[in-house]
Design an enzyme around this catalytic site. Sequence first.
Site, PDB file in Angstrom:
ATOM      1  N   GLN A   1       0.758  -1.229  -0.064  1.00 50.25           N
ATOM      2  CA  GLN A   1       0.061   0.066  -0.007  1.00 50.25           C
ATOM      3  C   GLN A   1       0.747   1.291   0.010  1.00 50.25           C
ATOM      4  O   GLN A   1       0.544   2.270  -0.773  1.00 50.25           O
ATOM      5  CB  GLN A   1      -1.021   0.046   1.191  1.00 50.25           C
ATOM      6  CG  GLN A   1      -0.302   0.035   2.424  1.00 50.25           C
ATOM      7  CD  GLN A   1      -0.221  -1.456   3.106  1.00 50.25           C
ATOM      8  OE1 GLN A   1       0.117  -2.373   2.439  1.00 50.25           O
ATOM      9  NE2 GLN A   1       0.075  -1.535   4.297  1.00 50.25           N
TER      10      GLN A   1
ATOM     11  N   ASN B   1       9.795  -6.198   2.106  1.00 47.80           N
ATOM     12  CA  ASN B   1       9.361  -7.921   1.987  1.00 47.80           C
ATOM     13  C   ASN B   1       8.733  -8.159   0.633  1.00 47.80           C
ATOM     14  O   ASN B   1       8.981  -7.218  -0.213  1.00 47.80           O
ATOM     15  CB  ASN B   1       8.286  -7.929   3.193  1.00 47.80           C
ATOM     16  CG  ASN B   1       7.096  -7.295   2.928  1.00 47.80           C
ATOM     17  OD1 ASN B   1       6.817  -6.913   2.019  1.00 47.80           O
ATOM     18  ND2 ASN B   1       6.152  -7.144   4.070  1.00 47.80           N
TER      19      ASN B   1
ATOM     20  N   GLN C   1      28.223 -11.845   7.500  1.00 45.22           N
ATOM     21  CA  GLN C   1      27.337 -11.895   6.420  1.00 45.22           C
ATOM     22  C   GLN C   1      25.919 -12.775   6.771  1.00 45.22           C
ATOM     23  O   GLN C   1      24.863 -12.484   6.423  1.00 45.22           O
ATOM     24  CB  GLN C   1      28.141 -12.327   4.916  1.00 45.22           C
ATOM     25  CG  GLN C   1      27.022 -12.064   3.785  1.00 45.22           C
ATOM     26  CD  GLN C   1      26.917 -10.565   3.475  1.00 45.22           C
ATOM     27  OE1 GLN C   1      27.628  -9.636   3.896  1.00 45.22           O
ATOM     28  NE2 GLN C   1      25.673 -10.290   3.042  1.00 45.22           N
TER      29      GLN C   1
ATOM     30  N   HIS D   1      22.746 -11.834   8.799  1.00 39.19           N
ATOM     31  CA  HIS D   1      21.693 -10.938   8.190  1.00 39.19           C
ATOM     32  C   HIS D   1      20.601 -12.032   7.904  1.00 39.19           C
ATOM     33  O   HIS D   1      19.263 -11.419   8.088  1.00 39.19           O
ATOM     34  CB  HIS D   1      22.157 -10.591   6.692  1.00 39.19           C
ATOM     35  CG  HIS D   1      22.851  -9.254   6.775  1.00 39.19           C
ATOM     36  ND1 HIS D   1      22.472  -8.191   7.385  1.00 39.19           N
ATOM     37  CD2 HIS D   1      24.211  -8.801   6.458  1.00 39.19           C
ATOM     38  CE1 HIS D   1      23.024  -7.122   7.195  1.00 39.19           C
ATOM     39  NE2 HIS D   1      24.238  -7.479   6.691  1.00 39.19           N
TER      40      HIS D   1
ATOM     41  N   GLU E   1      27.796  -9.961  -4.301  1.00 35.18           N
ATOM     42  CA  GLU E   1      27.257  -8.644  -3.755  1.00 35.18           C
ATOM     43  C   GLU E   1      28.469  -8.072  -3.396  1.00 35.18           C
ATOM     44  O   GLU E   1      28.657  -6.681  -3.765  1.00 35.18           O
ATOM     45  CB  GLU E   1      26.102  -8.895  -3.136  1.00 35.18           C
ATOM     46  CG  GLU E   1      25.336  -7.471  -2.739  1.00 35.18           C
ATOM     47  CD  GLU E   1      24.589  -7.636  -1.399  1.00 35.18           C
ATOM     48  OE1 GLU E   1      24.409  -8.955  -0.939  1.00 35.18           O
ATOM     49  OE2 GLU E   1      23.783  -6.803  -1.201  1.00 35.18           O
ATOM     50  N   HIS E   2      29.032  -8.733  -2.192  1.00 31.64           N
ATOM     51  CA  HIS E   2      30.182  -8.081  -1.772  1.00 31.64           C
ATOM     52  C   HIS E   2      31.456  -9.032  -1.953  1.00 31.64           C
ATOM     53  O   HIS E   2      31.423 -10.264  -2.036  1.00 31.64           O
ATOM     54  CB  HIS E   2      30.086  -8.059  -0.041  1.00 31.64           C
ATOM     55  CG  HIS E   2      29.042  -7.449   0.193  1.00 31.64           C
ATOM     56  ND1 HIS E   2      27.661  -8.126   0.590  1.00 31.64           N
ATOM     57  CD2 HIS E   2      28.642  -6.298   0.514  1.00 31.64           C
ATOM     58  CE1 HIS E   2      26.887  -7.317   1.136  1.00 31.64           C
ATOM     59  NE2 HIS E   2      27.128  -6.143   1.012  1.00 31.64           N
TER      60      HIS E   2
ATOM     61  N   ASP F   1      29.252  -1.397   4.987  1.00 34.94           N
ATOM     62  CA  ASP F   1      27.975  -1.274   5.175  1.00 34.94           C
ATOM     63  C   ASP F   1      27.335   0.051   5.808  1.00 34.94           C
ATOM     64  O   ASP F   1      26.477   0.279   5.603  1.00 34.94           O
ATOM     65  CB  ASP F   1      27.594  -2.508   6.232  1.00 34.94           C
ATOM     66  CG  ASP F   1      27.358  -3.689   5.648  1.00 34.94           C
ATOM     67  OD1 ASP F   1      27.288  -3.898   4.302  1.00 34.94           O
ATOM     68  OD2 ASP F   1      27.227  -4.694   6.475  1.00 34.94           O
TER      69      ASP F   1
ATOM     70  N   HIS G   1       8.462  11.914 -42.964  1.00 33.41           N
ATOM     71  CA  HIS G   1       9.669  12.459 -42.515  1.00 33.41           C
ATOM     72  C   HIS G   1      10.556  13.068 -43.669  1.00 33.41           C
ATOM     73  O   HIS G   1      10.819  14.314 -43.406  1.00 33.41           O
ATOM     74  CB  HIS G   1      10.302  11.073 -42.050  1.00 33.41           C
ATOM     75  CG  HIS G   1       9.945  10.798 -40.427  1.00 33.41           C
ATOM     76  ND1 HIS G   1       8.647  10.140 -40.605  1.00 33.41           N
ATOM     77  CD2 HIS G   1      10.628  10.361 -39.441  1.00 33.41           C
ATOM     78  CE1 HIS G   1       8.600   9.665 -39.149  1.00 33.41           C
ATOM     79  NE2 HIS G   1       9.728  10.091 -38.435  1.00 33.41           N
TER      80      HIS G   1
END
Lengths: 436, 436
Positions: free
Chosen positions: B192, B215, B260, B263, B328-329, B362, B421
Amino acid sequence: MIKKIIDGRKNINQVKELLDSRSGDNLEEYREIAAEILKNVKANGDQAVLDYTARFDGIEFKAADLEVQASEIDKALKAVDNDFLKALENAAANIEAFHSEQKTSSWQKQKKPGIITGQVCRALKKAAVYVPGGRAAYPSSVLMTVIPAKVAGVEEIIMLTPPDKNGEVSDVILAAASIAGADKIFKLGGAQAVGAAAYGTETIPAVDIIVGPGNIYVSMAKELVFGQVKIDMIAGPSEIMIMAEKDSNPAYIAADLMSQAEHDPLASSILVTDAAELIPEVEKELEEQIKNMSKKDIIEESLKNYGLMITVNNQQEAVEMINLVAPEHLELAVKNPFEILPSIENAGSIFLGEYTPEPIGDYYAGPNHVLPTNSTARFFSPLSVRDFVKYSGFIHYSKEALEEASQDVICLAEGEGLDSHANSIRIRTEKGEKSE
Amino acid sequence: MIKKIIDGRKNINQVKELLDSRSGDNLEEYREIAAEILKNVKANGDQAVLDYTARFDGIEFKAADLEVQASEIDKALKAVDNDFLKALENAAANIEAFHSEQKTSSWQKQKKPGIITGQVCRALKKAAVYVPGGRAAYPSSVLMTVIPAKVAGVEEIIMLTPPDKNGEVSDVILAAASIAGADKIFKLGGAQAVGAAAYGTETIPAVDIIVGPGNIYVSMAKELVFGQVKIDMIAGPSEIMIMAEKDSNPAYIAADLMSQAEHDPLASSILVTDAAELIPEVEKELEEQIKNMSKKDIIEESLKNYGLMITVNNQQEAVEMINLVAPEHLELAVKNPFEILPSIENAGSIFLGEYTPEPIGDYYAGPNHVLPTNSTARFFSPLSVRDFVKYSGFIHYSKEALEEASQDVICLAEGEGLDSHANSIRIRTEKGEKSE
């Protein structure tokens, strides 16, 4: 012919509603078909691709037939009219020069001794350019999609285009691909081409980005593979907006409204002016000039349904209207276009002055003609070298620098409840060890 | 604890398969729910938003309750620990300095007298930053998403974050938003919130871009509104890859693999090394260090399922492995990290040397921590100032310049069968008129 003439101040939302009304509903159905095709191509590679080519293009290829041979390209270069080749080459040189200005470099800074941060800029490795077949096969689009990839430094650029009913690709498309520098060309179209380039097959290499316009199945397939690869924007029907004033030439305006309208019955051509007296003059020119146009029917349908003449009280109101519409193409057919430019917030490509008609940009001047449509110029940009590169950040801290930063970082990590993050700093630093 | 130890040369594809296996299936169901919520928010604005907030967050708000008041922010700034505030401010300064290097400018070139081409670069007007609630509420993410928008010059930055069970937003999030410079904060989460920012409601302004993690419903909603607004990438589970050698410190490696893993059980921590003897040492350190970690269970689950130790024969093979995974890292925990850097083709953020652990990135060093996951560093980039700007191309031709180009452009237009054109050029040029 353009029946919609509205007072801009009073009907400001009507314009956006008209443009929005061009978007098709019920895309779900196409999406499901495209998803099915992608799934099959992912699972069965070349075999799936060849099956769909037989079914949709009516051509029974073997895998070895998919790639266009050097001999076919040589033949095409000989078959194409010399003036046309030369014009393509001149256009390509302009496009290359413009896009070369978009290149960015890697950089690094030493903030203080022991702290270096920076950014690596690299070209994507492989790119696929989709080129529609049939009547919508535009060699100019080949230049506009391949050249930015080339300038970015993409190692392998493949072109995907459906075979015609003889199993061939048109000479002008092959010639443009050769001039632009495509590395491989495959006779493969539709959602199956998008799937092949996204997942790779025995014959088609998997790429990192797929760009270029296509029909609804191609668009849906591109949306569905987004994330598996990068894609450019999804193009909708085209638009032009022309800002004109009392002294603007109505013949030029009429010609340019038509040049947009001839693309597609869904194209939208809009005039916005603070000189209401200009409108009947433009209408008269439209009536005259359309007589000689080969795409008369498309032009009429487009102008009738999506053409607009908007009157406003002054230039400022015209600019507000433009920023609301966020047109793909914007012509400032006024005497002081460079003074207006800074107030234009939303437009894909901007044509300044009466001698800069939109076709000079479509083909020739250098800026890209793959542009955000349907008001998305609010946040999207023309196709560019930027689409074909990626960045990595990097960081180097010395032991001393880490020690200096350690208390702050440990404090932040613990504040977020991530004590393994804090541990990773602590284990390296005396300060950290002490505070343990 | 990390049970997967593989020979990199022999099992190169197994690594990618393991990472891919983390992606959930059956997203269709979430997609439909998100689509329904978006539709309702588009149609009913504030009322829909308030209904969902009552249903999903259990808070009965009136429209006027949605926006966080200045008094709440003042209270938060007083409530947050001073060291933490100071650390946030230091981090914000570093992030701002790094992102300021990413700014690009408008430019124009006069190719020859009468021909000007260029590119206008403008900030998007309004941006929304989504910040998850609950345990995943990271003030560092507030800095990393708001500051690039601020540096780009976005006029209005709104933050969207769900209310907690008391109808409030945590003090650290409000403090971070205030330091980063968010203009308005709304207590609104889920699909929402995405719908409200995409379409606008009576209370929530419609924006041009929505960024930030959320999420599955938030992610689906972002995908669905793409095109209506711009979005950043859709983030998947996190990864780290550490390249280490014989002399690398096993205690540091173990600490960083855990940082890592803490997480998310779906996070993946990978060590790649040409020194097989390092592996039992790292394992021993893991066993020791994990005892003191508050997120021990998550770390264990993550390492057991998605942790990997990969042996290779030399640094070159390690680099090949890295480029395949596109992590990613990436930590280059080796003596010569700057020599390795140029061969790293695919990685979101790169940490050079043993004293540059991932948490320094980070939180603190400056480069963004919103990074491409799940191998998409092949083509996506970290969140940056570039995401919050857009470009327009522009062109000006004089009458003389147009005349000089006219034959080429007419030739190209007619070659594509677009005679309106060609007409638009012809009507302006003597050459064109003559050739008619």
